[in-house]
Motif scaffolding. Sequence first.
Motif, PDB file in Angstrom:
ATOM      1  N   ARG A  51       0.569  -1.321  -0.224  1.00  0.00           N
ATOM      2  CA  ARG A  51       0.358   0.077  -0.469  1.00  0.00           C
ATOM      3  C   ARG A  51       1.327   1.547  -0.122  1.00  0.00           C
ATOM      4  NH1 ARG A  51      -3.642  -1.822   3.367  1.00  0.00           N
ATOM      5  NH2 ARG A  51      -2.411  -0.529   5.466  1.00  0.00           N
ATOM      6  N   GLU A  52       1.710   1.333   0.745  1.00  0.00           N
ATOM      7  CA  GLU A  52       2.645   2.234   0.599  1.00  0.00           C
ATOM      8  C   GLU A  52       3.864   2.938  -0.422  1.00  0.00           C
ATOM      9  OE1 GLU A  52       4.346   5.801   2.461  1.00  0.00           O
ATOM     10  OE2 GLU A  52       2.663   4.227   2.936  1.00  0.00           O
ATOM     11  N   TYR A  53       3.891   1.554  -0.992  1.00  0.00           N
ATOM     12  CA  TYR A  53       4.326   1.269  -1.782  1.00  0.00           C
ATOM     13  C   TYR A  53       3.682   2.377  -3.625  1.00  0.00           C
ATOM     14  CZ  TYR A  53       6.501  -0.369  -6.007  1.00  0.00           C
ATOM     15  OH  TYR A  53       7.121  -0.891  -8.005  1.00  0.00           O
ATOM     16  N   GLN A  54       2.387   0.901  -3.483  1.00  0.00           N
ATOM     17  CA  GLN A  54       1.037   2.143  -4.578  1.00  0.00           C
ATOM     18  C   GLN A  54       0.867   3.681  -4.113  1.00  0.00           C
ATOM     19  OE1 GLN A  54      -2.041  -0.846  -3.918  1.00  0.00           O
ATOM     20  NE2 GLN A  54      -1.270  -1.652  -5.405  1.00  0.00           N
ATOM     21  N   LYS A  55       1.388   4.119  -3.233  1.00  0.00           N
ATOM     22  CA  LYS A  55       1.113   5.555  -2.804  1.00  0.00           C
ATOM     23  C   LYS A  55       1.980   6.014  -2.878  1.00  0.00           C
ATOM     24  CE  LYS A  55      -1.739   5.138   1.660  1.00  0.00           C
ATOM     25  NZ  LYS A  55      -2.239   5.335   2.945  1.00  0.00           N
ATOM     26  N   ARG A  92       3.885  10.073  -8.454  1.00  0.00           N
ATOM     27  CA  ARG A  92       4.392  10.563  -9.587  1.00  0.00           C
ATOM     28  C   ARG A  92       6.572  10.376  -8.694  1.00  0.00           C
ATOM     29  NH1 ARG A  92       1.549   9.497 -14.080  1.00  0.00           N
ATOM     30  NH2 ARG A  92      -0.616  10.328 -13.443  1.00  0.00           N
ATOM     31  N   ILE A  93       6.163   9.637  -7.780  1.00  0.00           N
ATOM     32  CA  ILE A  93       7.583  10.118  -7.451  1.00  0.00           C
ATOM     33  C   ILE A  93       8.163   7.955  -7.840  1.00  0.00           C
ATOM     34  CG2 ILE A  93       9.216   9.137  -5.334  1.00  0.00           C
ATOM     35  CD1 ILE A  93       7.268  10.166  -3.527  1.00  0.00           C
ATOM     36  N   ASP A 124      12.199   7.991  -7.877  1.00  0.00           N
ATOM     37  CA  ASP A 124      12.694   7.292  -7.234  1.00  0.00           C
ATOM     38  C   ASP A 124      13.060   5.914  -6.905  1.00  0.00           C
ATOM     39  OD1 ASP A 124      15.415   7.327  -6.313  1.00  0.00           O
ATOM     40  OD2 ASP A 124      15.187   9.078  -5.081  1.00  0.00           O
ATOM     41  N   SER A 125      13.479   5.099  -7.183  1.00  0.00           N
ATOM     42  CA  SER A 125      13.225   3.780  -6.475  1.00  0.00           C
ATOM     43  C   SER A 125      14.287   3.724  -5.668  1.00  0.00           C
ATOM     44  CB  SER A 125      14.171   2.678  -7.764  1.00  0.00           C
ATOM     45  OG  SER A 125      16.049   3.599  -7.336  1.00  0.00           O
ATOM     46  N   SER A 126      15.231   4.265  -5.170  1.00  0.00           N
ATOM     47  CA  SER A 126      15.327   3.981  -3.469  1.00  0.00           C
ATOM     48  C   SER A 126      14.384   4.484  -2.702  1.00  0.00           C
ATOM     49  CB  SER A 126      16.902   4.472  -3.320  1.00  0.00           C
ATOM     50  OG  SER A 126      16.502   6.178  -4.046  1.00  0.00           O
ATOM     51  N   ALA A 127      13.777   5.987  -2.868  1.00  0.00           N
ATOM     52  CA  ALA A 127      13.020   6.529  -1.893  1.00  0.00           C
ATOM     53  C   ALA A 127      11.350   5.178  -2.001  1.00  0.00           C
ATOM     54  CB  ALA A 127      12.451   7.534  -2.766  1.00  0.00           C
ATOM     55  N   LEU A 128      11.353   4.652  -2.827  1.00  0.00           N
ATOM     56  CA  LEU A 128      10.174   4.324  -3.383  1.00  0.00           C
ATOM     57  C   LEU A 128      10.051   2.793  -2.170  1.00  0.00           C
ATOM     58  CD1 LEU A 128       9.043   4.594  -7.005  1.00  0.00           C
ATOM     59  CD2 LEU A 128       7.207   4.824  -5.497  1.00  0.00           C
ATOM     60  N   LEU A 129      11.545   2.249  -2.483  1.00  0.00           N
ATOM     61  CA  LEU A 129      11.380   0.775  -1.807  1.00  0.00           C
ATOM     62  C   LEU A 129      12.268   1.118  -0.003  1.00  0.00           C
ATOM     63  CD1 LEU A 129      14.232  -0.500  -4.444  1.00  0.00           C
ATOM     64  CD2 LEU A 129      12.037  -1.466  -2.953  1.00  0.00           C
ATOM     65  N   ASP A 130      12.788   2.453   0.517  1.00  0.00           N
ATOM     66  CA  ASP A 130      13.342   2.876   1.571  1.00  0.00           C
ATOM     67  C   ASP A 130      11.603   2.879   2.484  1.00  0.00           C
ATOM     68  OD1 ASP A 130      15.573   2.766   1.543  1.00  0.00           O
ATOM     69  OD2 ASP A 130      15.666   4.733   1.310  1.00  0.00           O
ATOM     70  N   GLY A 131      10.622   3.798   1.269  1.00  0.00           N
ATOM     71  CA  GLY A 131       9.368   3.976   2.230  1.00  0.00           C
ATOM     72  C   GLY A 131       8.504   2.589   2.134  1.00  0.00           C
TER      73      GLY A 131
END
Length: 247
Positions: free
Chosen positions: A89-93, A98-99, A101-108
């Motif tokens: 859910r956090e990844y989809q949000k 429109r983020i 950055d792959s590192s930001a997506l994985l960290d979230g």
Amino acid sequence: MNQDLSIIQLILHASVVVQLVIALLMALSIASWAAIFRKYFALKRVRALNDEFEADFWSGTSLNELAAAAKKNDPHSGPMERIFARGMREYQKLRERRIDDSSALLDGARRAMRASFQREMDVVETNLSFLASVGSVSPYVGLFGTVWGIMHSFTGLAAMTQVTLATVAPGIAEALVATAIGLFAAIPAVVAYNRFAHDIDRIAIKMETFMEEFSNILQRNLSARINASGRAYGCHRFKRSRSTHHQ
């Protein structure tokens, strides 16, 4: 003599303090056994739900379908499924914002799963500290009852002119009943605590391993998407350059 030295008769003829200690220990024993049975069935259910979701996760079902199923089964889902749902859910949000950055997506996603993991472990470890307290305190409570009972027994014997084993034995036996009941309450609690602590550690390791594997899957998907978009962008530039040269 056998009837006088039975457990029930010893408790009935014990001093008030010893009887209160025995009553407290019996209440602790009943409460610990209730906690043991609740924890046993709770951990059994957690393991079954985690195994069921893990089998579905590796069956080839898409992540979006698993996320939809987890959202639908949320009231009856297991800890591993809830951790997956929270991370997805956090990844989809973040993707909806429109983020790119792959590192930001994985960290979230990892932070969300880690927070959900801590909440699930708090629930799984419920009543474990109670069993540890019963296992460590009960022998000392029983020993207190024994010491008090022996003191009370010797105080009563001080007024007698002739003391024999027959007069000393009942009082000491009454006092020792408290220690026996203290051990009766402590031993199952200690054994159950060690067993449940081992099972909970295995559950925690399994869920942490799943979080790492799921993070790796998300990273591979992001890498594949970035590579695909890069190839499409390069192809688009190549077509434009050819078209310009032709003109």
